[in-house]
Design a protein around this motif. Structure first.
Motif, PDB file in Angstrom:
ATOM      1  N   GLU A   1      53.940  27.419  44.731  1.00  0.00           N
ATOM      2  CA  GLU A   1      54.686  28.487  44.077  1.00  0.00           C
ATOM      3  C   GLU A   1      53.718  29.599  43.696  1.00  0.00           C
ATOM      4  O   GLU A   1      52.629  29.337  43.192  1.00  0.00           O
ATOM      5  CB  GLU A   1      55.405  27.965  42.826  1.00  0.00           C
ATOM      6  CG  GLU A   1      56.218  29.026  42.098  1.00  0.00           C
ATOM      7  CD  GLU A   1      56.963  28.455  40.901  1.00  0.00           C
ATOM      8  OE1 GLU A   1      58.167  28.170  41.034  1.00  0.00           O
ATOM      9  OE2 GLU A   1      56.318  28.268  39.838  1.00  0.00           O
ATOM     10  N   VAL A   2      54.112  30.826  43.955  1.00  0.00           N
ATOM     11  CA  VAL A   2      53.302  31.995  43.597  1.00  0.00           C
ATOM     12  C   VAL A   2      54.038  32.754  42.502  1.00  0.00           C
ATOM     13  O   VAL A   2      55.201  33.150  42.681  1.00  0.00           O
ATOM     14  CB  VAL A   2      53.072  32.917  44.817  1.00  0.00           C
ATOM     15  CG1 VAL A   2      52.344  34.185  44.398  1.00  0.00           C
ATOM     16  CG2 VAL A   2      52.298  32.178  45.896  1.00  0.00           C
ATOM     17  N   LYS A   3      53.384  32.929  41.342  1.00  0.00           N
ATOM     18  CA  LYS A   3      54.011  33.614  40.212  1.00  0.00           C
ATOM     19  C   LYS A   3      53.227  34.836  39.752  1.00  0.00           C
ATOM     20  O   LYS A   3      53.726  35.620  38.948  1.00  0.00           O
ATOM     21  CB  LYS A   3      54.177  32.650  39.034  1.00  0.00           C
ATOM     22  CG  LYS A   3      55.104  31.483  39.305  1.00  0.00           C
ATOM     23  CD  LYS A   3      55.396  30.683  38.031  1.00  0.00           C
ATOM     24  CE  LYS A   3      54.146  29.948  37.551  1.00  0.00           C
ATOM     25  NZ  LYS A   3      54.463  29.070  36.387  1.00  0.00           N
ATOM     26  N   GLU A   4      52.010  34.977  40.241  1.00  0.00           N
ATOM     27  CA  GLU A   4      51.164  36.083  39.779  1.00  0.00           C
ATOM     28  C   GLU A   4      50.764  36.987  40.934  1.00  0.00           C
ATOM     29  O   GLU A   4      50.565  36.520  42.064  1.00  0.00           O
ATOM     30  CB  GLU A   4      49.908  35.524  39.107  1.00  0.00           C
ATOM     31  CG  GLU A   4      50.197  34.723  37.848  1.00  0.00           C
ATOM     32  CD  GLU A   4      48.905  34.250  37.175  1.00  0.00           C
ATOM     33  OE1 GLU A   4      47.815  34.609  37.680  1.00  0.00           O
ATOM     34  OE2 GLU A   4      48.998  33.528  36.177  1.00  0.00           O
ATOM     35  N   LYS A   5      50.654  38.261  40.611  1.00  0.00           N
ATOM     36  CA  LYS A   5      50.209  39.227  41.606  1.00  0.00           C
ATOM     37  C   LYS A   5      48.739  38.980  41.913  1.00  0.00           C
ATOM     38  O   LYS A   5      47.998  38.433  41.099  1.00  0.00           O
ATOM     39  CB  LYS A   5      50.408  40.647  41.064  1.00  0.00           C
ATOM     40  CG  LYS A   5      50.553  41.713  42.132  1.00  0.00           C
ATOM     41  CD  LYS A   5      51.011  43.020  41.521  1.00  0.00           C
ATOM     42  CE  LYS A   5      51.250  44.060  42.601  1.00  0.00           C
ATOM     43  NZ  LYS A   5      52.391  43.737  43.469  1.00  0.00           N
ATOM     44  N   THR A   6      48.305  39.369  43.102  1.00  0.00           N
ATOM     45  CA  THR A   6      46.914  39.157  43.486  1.00  0.00           C
ATOM     46  C   THR A   6      45.951  39.780  42.483  1.00  0.00           C
ATOM     47  O   THR A   6      46.199  40.869  41.951  1.00  0.00           O
ATOM     48  CB  THR A   6      46.647  39.741  44.889  1.00  0.00           C
ATOM     49  OG1 THR A   6      45.262  39.597  45.199  1.00  0.00           O
ATOM     50  CG2 THR A   6      47.033  41.208  44.976  1.00  0.00           C
ATOM     51  N   LYS A   7      44.862  39.080  42.216  1.00  0.00           N
ATOM     52  CA  LYS A   7      43.843  39.602  41.312  1.00  0.00           C
ATOM     53  C   LYS A   7      42.857  40.510  42.052  1.00  0.00           C
ATOM     54  O   LYS A   7      41.924  41.053  41.461  1.00  0.00           O
ATOM     55  CB  LYS A   7      43.075  38.440  40.656  1.00  0.00           C
ATOM     56  CG  LYS A   7      43.937  37.602  39.719  1.00  0.00           C
ATOM     57  CD  LYS A   7      43.109  36.500  39.083  1.00  0.00           C
ATOM     58  CE  LYS A   7      43.892  35.755  38.005  1.00  0.00           C
ATOM     59  NZ  LYS A   7      45.094  35.099  38.516  1.00  0.00           N
ATOM     60  N   PHE A   8      43.063  40.646  43.350  1.00  0.00           N
ATOM     61  CA  PHE A   8      42.197  41.494  44.164  1.00  0.00           C
ATOM     62  C   PHE A   8      43.054  42.530  44.891  1.00  0.00           C
ATOM     63  O   PHE A   8      43.351  42.392  46.079  1.00  0.00           O
ATOM     64  CB  PHE A   8      41.419  40.641  45.179  1.00  0.00           C
ATOM     65  CG  PHE A   8      40.655  39.521  44.546  1.00  0.00           C
ATOM     66  CD1 PHE A   8      39.412  39.742  43.976  1.00  0.00           C
ATOM     67  CD2 PHE A   8      41.194  38.239  44.489  1.00  0.00           C
ATOM     68  CE1 PHE A   8      38.715  38.701  43.371  1.00  0.00           C
ATOM     69  CE2 PHE A   8      40.497  37.201  43.896  1.00  0.00           C
ATOM     70  CZ  PHE A   8      39.245  37.435  43.334  1.00  0.00           C
ATOM     71  N   PRO A   9      43.484  43.566  44.160  1.00  0.00           N
ATOM     72  CA  PRO A   9      44.412  44.550  44.744  1.00  0.00           C
ATOM     73  C   PRO A   9      43.850  45.158  46.025  1.00  0.00           C
ATOM     74  O   PRO A   9      42.680  45.532  46.095  1.00  0.00           O
ATOM     75  CB  PRO A   9      44.521  45.610  43.638  1.00  0.00           C
ATOM     76  CG  PRO A   9      44.147  44.893  42.382  1.00  0.00           C
ATOM     77  CD  PRO A   9      43.104  43.898  42.782  1.00  0.00           C
ATOM     78  N   HIS A  10      44.706  45.236  47.025  1.00  0.00           N
ATOM     79  CA  HIS A  10      44.306  45.842  48.287  1.00  0.00           C
ATOM     80  C   HIS A  10      44.390  47.353  48.165  1.00  0.00           C
ATOM     81  O   HIS A  10      45.326  47.889  47.565  1.00  0.00           O
ATOM     82  CB  HIS A  10      45.214  45.344  49.416  1.00  0.00           C
ATOM     83  CG  HIS A  10      45.177  43.862  49.578  1.00  0.00           C
ATOM     84  ND1 HIS A  10      44.170  43.223  50.252  1.00  0.00           N
ATOM     85  CD2 HIS A  10      46.009  42.887  49.139  1.00  0.00           C
ATOM     86  CE1 HIS A  10      44.383  41.916  50.230  1.00  0.00           C
ATOM     87  NE2 HIS A  10      45.491  41.694  49.565  1.00  0.00           N
ATOM     88  N   PRO A  11      43.415  48.063  48.715  1.00  0.00           N
ATOM     89  CA  PRO A  11      43.448  49.536  48.613  1.00  0.00           C
ATOM     90  C   PRO A  11      44.673  50.103  49.312  1.00  0.00           C
ATOM     91  O   PRO A  11      45.050  49.667  50.395  1.00  0.00           O
ATOM     92  CB  PRO A  11      42.152  49.959  49.314  1.00  0.00           C
ATOM     93  CG  PRO A  11      41.763  48.808  50.177  1.00  0.00           C
ATOM     94  CD  PRO A  11      42.250  47.592  49.474  1.00  0.00           C
ATOM     95  N   ILE A  12      45.302  51.060  48.657  1.00  0.00           N
ATOM     96  CA  ILE A  12      46.519  51.675  49.174  1.00  0.00           C
ATOM     97  C   ILE A  12      46.402  53.191  49.038  1.00  0.00           C
ATOM     98  O   ILE A  12      45.882  53.699  48.043  1.00  0.00           O
ATOM     99  CB  ILE A  12      47.741  51.168  48.377  1.00  0.00           C
ATOM    100  CG1 ILE A  12      48.258  49.872  48.993  1.00  0.00           C
ATOM    101  CG2 ILE A  12      48.851  52.173  48.335  1.00  0.00           C
ATOM    102  CD1 ILE A  12      48.900  50.055  50.348  1.00  0.00           C
ATOM    103  N   LEU A  13      46.875  53.898  50.036  1.00  0.00           N
ATOM    104  CA  LEU A  13      46.898  55.359  49.996  1.00  0.00           C
ATOM    105  C   LEU A  13      48.343  55.813  50.130  1.00  0.00           C
ATOM    106  O   LEU A  13      49.051  55.371  51.039  1.00  0.00           O
ATOM    107  CB  LEU A  13      46.066  55.937  51.146  1.00  0.00           C
ATOM    108  CG  LEU A  13      45.973  57.460  51.233  1.00  0.00           C
ATOM    109  CD1 LEU A  13      45.213  58.019  50.042  1.00  0.00           C
ATOM    110  CD2 LEU A  13      45.320  57.885  52.536  1.00  0.00           C
ATOM    111  N   LYS A  14      48.785  56.663  49.214  1.00  0.00           N
ATOM    112  CA  LYS A  14      50.148  57.172  49.265  1.00  0.00           C
ATOM    113  C   LYS A  14      50.149  58.687  49.437  1.00  0.00           C
ATOM    114  O   LYS A  14      49.304  59.390  48.878  1.00  0.00           O
ATOM    115  CB  LYS A  14      50.917  56.797  47.990  1.00  0.00           C
ATOM    116  CG  LYS A  14      51.220  55.316  47.857  1.00  0.00           C
ATOM    117  CD  LYS A  14      52.081  55.042  46.636  1.00  0.00           C
ATOM    118  CE  LYS A  14      52.412  53.552  46.525  1.00  0.00           C
ATOM    119  NZ  LYS A  14      53.264  53.279  45.337  1.00  0.00           N
TER     120      LYS A  14
END
Length: 413
Positions: free
Chosen positions: A391-404
């Motif tokens: 079960e996954v309940k938490e967001k990743t602790k290593f955010p992936h770089p995102i460009l918007k």
């Protein structure tokens, strides 16, 4: 804005009453969030292939609605799931772009399989929340049913391939698919011998079913170019529905040569993933049918895009069978699309009905698959009959770089 919130609340509220979920206010109704994602192994299915996995995915929201998907391996699901916690499940295309592009490196086919399972569950959530079947969200029904073809035919009591083919057609399926001879035991594969034997069995099957494109063959990428084309040349006058995977799949561009050297209808794609894998095959009209399937394409949205591309270039769709829920989902997608032709493959000639899904999650009769009018994908999952994995309940602790971009759309980083 008030009117939109009122309508959305009304729809979600009626759904909640129908399925026994709690009512919640307009603010909550317009801001559903993903809270948990669970992954289960399918009991009895032990094929160790990442791109033919049948794990079951549950995506749970804070509104109590749970979506069901199928596919992906544990590691692939876990990494992708960590990017979805806290997100709005209604933003399906946005989340697809986020996972597909947010890891910088484009996903391989194994990760696409996991992404496809999660995206399938997002559509299930949206359909359940709005109290409509997924095919209605995709534009509504375009056909009364989806024709099917069988690979093998379990219901037959015949002792010959010809007899099984005859029973298959008599049961209402559109075509009976066979494979080439040899290659499934410990004996060395004699190419010359099996070219002759394969051509012979095709002639016998064609005679048994009375021609008319009631049979097809998958060469399984087993032959080299010379032998594959030798078989195709011999089959041209027999007019099979399609000849599949004539040569190996690593170099799709080779079909430019294959197309120029044979007139048989060519089917390719079960080993491929998203639209960039084979867009040139479709755009250059080097194949007649795609074998793309779910969840391998990366999900329903991606499959619909491929379907539009196929329609533009007059290419039919005959997706490969992967799992029982994927089969049910394909009915929603093909049942709301307009490719030149479409068929669905059924292993053994009938849908699988695993005990962890409701009996009527797929609607099959007289060799055809019919649209399911239940909300979402029409599936009810009993987790007690599957094997819990994580079960996954938490967001990743290593955010992936995102460009918007300024408008909020996702771009590559």
């Amino acid at each position: 804005m008030q009117r939109r919130n009122f309508l959305k609340t009304a729809v979600l509220g009626s759904t909640a009453l129908a399925v026994g979920l709690p009512l919640y206010k307009a603010e909550a109704a317009s801001k559903l969030k993903i809270t948990k994602i669970r992954y289960y192994a399918a009991p009895g299915y032990n094929k160790p292939l990442f791109n033919q996995a049948r794990g079951i995915v549950e995506i749970e929201t804070d509104g109590g609605i749970i979506g069901i998907g199928e596919g992906g391996s544990k590691d692939m699901i876990e990494q992708c799931a960590q990017m979805l916690i806290g997100e709005d499940p209604f933003r399906i295309e946005h989340l697809w772009q986020y996972i597909y592009r947010g890891m910088f490196y484009p996903p391989g086919r194994e990760k696409l399989h996991g992404l496809g399972a999660l995206e399938m569950a997002l559509w299930d959530i949206k359909g359940k929340a709005l109290n409509v079947p997924v095919y209605e969200l995709l534009g509504g029904a375009t056909r009364d049913f989806v024709e099917c073809y069988a690979t093998g035919f379990r219901a037959s009591k015949a002792t010959t391939e010809e007899g099984r083919a005859q029973d298959c057609i008599a049961a209402g399926l559109r075509a009976y698919r066979i494979g080439p001879t040899g290659g499934n035991g410990t004996e060395p594969f004699d190419f010359y011998d099996n070219v002759k034997k394969t051509i012979d069995i095709c002639k016998r099957i064609d005679a048994a079913v009375g021609g008319g494109g009631k049979w097809a063959i998958d060469l399984h990428t087993r032959f080299d170019m010379t032998d594959g084309l030798k078989i195709c040349t011999a089959l041209e006058n027999l007019e099979p529905y399609f000849v599949e995977d004539i040569v190996r799949s690593e170099n799709p561009g080779v079909y430019k040569t294959v197309r120029a050297m044979t007139k048989v209808p060519i089917a390719v794609g079960e080993q491929f993933g998203d639209r960039w894998d084979t867009n040139e095959l479709i755009e250059n009209r080097q194949i007649d049918y795609t074998r793309f399937t779910l969840p391998n394409t990366g999900g329903i949205s991606e499959f619909k895009k491929i379907a539009s591309m196929c329609e533009t270039h007059y290419v039919g769709m005959i997706p490969h069978f992967t799992g029982p829920l994927a089969t049910a989902t394909l009915v929603h997608v093909l049942g709301s699309s307009s490719p030149a032709r479409c068929l669905m493959e059924l292993g053994g000639g009938e849908p699988e009905r695993p005990p962890y899904f409701n009996e009527d999650f797929v609607n099959f009769k007289n060799g055809k698959l019919y649209l399911n009018d239940s909300p979402g994908l029409g599936v009810k999952f009993d987790p007690k009959k599957a094997t819990f994995v994580m079960e996954v309940k938490e967001k990743t602790k290593f955010p992936h770089p995102i460009l918007k971009a300024p408008d909020g759309s996702i771009h590559n980083w």
